[in-house]
Write an enzyme that holds these catalytic residues in place. Structure first.
Site, short mmCIF file in Angstrom:
data_model
loop_
_atom_site.label_atom_id
_atom_site.label_comp_id
_atom_site.label_asym_id
_atom_site.label_seq_id
_atom_site.Cartn_x
_atom_site.Cartn_y
_atom_site.Cartn_z
N ASN A 162 0.80 -1.22 0.00
CA ASN A 162 0.00 0.00 0.00
C ASN A 162 0.84 1.27 0.00
O ASN A 162 0.40 2.32 -0.45
CB ASN A 162 -0.95 0.00 1.21
CG ASN A 162 -0.28 -0.41 2.49
OD1 ASN A 162 0.30 -1.50 2.57
ND2 ASN A 162 -0.34 0.43 3.50
N CYS A 172 -3.67 4.57 8.13
CA CYS A 172 -3.91 4.06 9.49
C CYS A 172 -2.80 4.48 10.44
O CYS A 172 -2.97 4.45 11.65
CB CYS A 172 -3.98 2.54 9.49
SG CYS A 172 -4.78 1.91 8.07
N HIS A 226 -13.62 0.06 -0.45
CA HIS A 226 -13.33 1.49 -0.58
C HIS A 226 -12.02 1.81 -1.28
O HIS A 226 -11.67 2.98 -1.44
CB HIS A 226 -13.43 2.20 0.78
CG HIS A 226 -12.32 1.94 1.74
ND1 HIS A 226 -11.38 2.90 2.04
CD2 HIS A 226 -12.01 0.87 2.49
CE1 HIS A 226 -10.55 2.42 2.94
NE2 HIS A 226 -10.91 1.18 3.24
N1 PLP Z 1 -4.59 -4.15 3.62
C1 PLP Z 1 -4.03 -3.18 2.89
C2 PLP Z 1 -2.84 -3.49 2.03
C3 PLP Z 1 -4.54 -1.88 2.93
O1 PLP Z 1 -3.97 -0.91 2.22
C4 PLP Z 1 -5.67 -1.62 3.76
C5 PLP Z 1 -6.20 -0.25 3.89
O2 PLP Z 1 -5.49 0.72 3.77
C6 PLP Z 1 -6.23 -2.68 4.48
C7 PLP Z 1 -5.66 -3.93 4.38
C8 PLP Z 1 -7.41 -2.49 5.36
O3 PLP Z 1 -8.60 -2.34 4.61
P1 PLP Z 1 -9.90 -1.67 5.29
O4 PLP Z 1 -9.60 -0.21 5.39
O5 PLP Z 1 -11.02 -1.97 4.35
O6 PLP Z 1 -10.08 -2.32 6.60
#
Ligand code: PLP
Length: 392
Positions: A151, A325, A201
């Site tokens: 990400n 996050c 999303h």
């Molecule tokens: N995994 C990855 C690689 C992400 O980028 C994200 C969100 O940024 C998530 C998991 C978590 O997804 P969610 O926001 O739908 O809980």
């Protein structure tokens, strides 16, 4: 002034067509999909159709798709679900140091309840060494969980080779494909992946809806107990409007993927080129070629990413300095640190993540604004020798 949003890896806007598809399910089609009367039956039919659309995007069959509340829940479902199902077989899990916290913190929880986890390192481009993975697999290994695409840097992992190795060794393979689905082709007919997590999303559906692919025959213990929804994998009345939204977004992603991919890569390369020509002491983070088409992670040496982010925000440009996050924390990104990037360079990084609604004008606006901000911040940076235009 122009408002520019380049943080699509954090979240995407809901596509107008997705919203339009969802609206009737807040109004006339309000039934509970488990009810046997007309109101339930008509909704059930749309639920099935949405599942077919998500399955089509993944080249999977609808029975292999479970709707969840988000990407995080999907990751938890896969990792804890496999760990609990196979704990009599072994208690070793392999992952990487650069996973999202949805995976890392789940693995850390499992360590507290008796599992052993190997966190594989990555190289300077954020890539794992497949031989190191091979060496890490033992008779005790029950699960490999490695993301499809990172990400923060966009680095795409060799999931085909990882899956092949997992199969040879009889180990279940889960991939967090939250950032990959909708951006690059994900064909589960071709890829030896047992479980795959995705999130609405990140592909123009709303927040609060996700999905989990579970290949037929893979053993997973369910974590949410209650009614018999989602074939007993995940109890709770289905969130029909959001499921319909994810179905529509999946249909559009499948249809538009080649177009979107080429368009985003073009914008990303224009942005990189424009900034490279204007900003010295800038460094690309992530893999040079094996990278998501929309993601550009750059370090601007001798300045703080947070200051850059705030200054860009003052110009109405939304970007991020790491994953959403962890924003708010001043710690350097665990992903960049794992890549061997020194903390001060990791802290000078910004992630641009583009989306279908970004235009060349957006990119050119950033190319116009950012060099000025970088220069201004470097002028006041004690680390940067302004007079010489070189480094102390
Ligand atoms: N995994 C990855 C690689 C992400 O980028 C994200 C969100 O940024 C998530 C998991 C978590 O997804 P969610 O926001 O739908 O809980």
């Amino acid at each position: 002034m122009r408002r520019v949003y380049m943080d699509h890896n954090a979240t995407t806007p809901v596509h107008p067509e997705v919203l339009e598809a969802m609206m009737p399910f807040f109004r006339e089609h309000f039934g509970n999909a488990s009810s046997i009367h007309w109101a339930g039956r008509e909704v059930r039919q749309y639920l099935d159709e949405a599942r077919e659309k998500v399955a089509a995007l993944l080249h999977a069959s609808p029975e292999e798709v479970i709707f969840t509340g988000c990407g995080t829940e999907s990751d938890n479902m896969a990792i804890k679900g496999v760990a609990f199902a196979l704990r009599e077989k072994g208690r070793h899990i392999i992952t990487t140091q650069v996973e999202h916290h949805a995976v890392l913190h789940t693995c850390q929880f499992l360590e507290k309840v008796g599992f052993r986890v190997t966190y594989l390192p990555v190289d300077g481009e954020g890539m794992i060494d497949l031989e190191e993975l091979r060496r890490a697999i033992t008779k005790e290994t029950i699960l490999i969980t490695i993301m499809f695409a990172n990400n923060e840097t966009g680095t795409i992992f060799p999931v085909r080779e990882i899956g092949k190795m997992a199969r040879e060794k009889g180990v279940t393979f889960h991939t967090d494909a939250v950032q990959a689905v909708g951006k690059v082709p994900v064909d589960l007919q071709q890829l030896p992946i047992d479980l795959l997590s995705l999130s609405g999303h990140k592909l123009y559906a709303p927040k609060g809806i996700g999905a989990q692919y579970i290949r037929k025959g893979i053993r997973v213990t369910s974590l949410i107990h209650g009614g018999a929804q989602e074939r007993n994998w995940r109890a709770g009345t289905e969130n029909i409007p959001y499921i319909i939204g994810l179905g529509k977004a999946s249909e559009m992603a499948l249809r538009d993927l080649p177009k979107r991919r080429a368009y985003l890569a073009g914008l990303r390369d224009r942005l990189y080129q424009g900034l490279t020509e204007r900003i010295p002491h800038m460094k690309l983070n992530g893999h040079a070629t094996q990278r998501l088409p929309n993601t550009l992670n750059l370090s601007f040496l001798y300045i703080e990413g947070e200051s850059l982010l705030l200054n860009l925000d003052l110009e109405d440009i939304a970007v991020s300095s790491g994953s959403a996050c962890t924003s708010g924390s001043l710690d350097p990104s665990h992903v960049l640190l794992a890549m061997g990037i020194p903390p001060e360079i990791a802290q000078s990084s910004i992630r641009f993540s583009l989306g279908w609604n970004n235009s060349e004008e957006d990119v050119d606006y950033v190319i116009e604004v950012l060099p000025r901000i970088v220069q201004r911040l470097r002028d006041i940076s004690p680390l940067y020798n302004k007079r010489m235009g070189t480094l102390k």
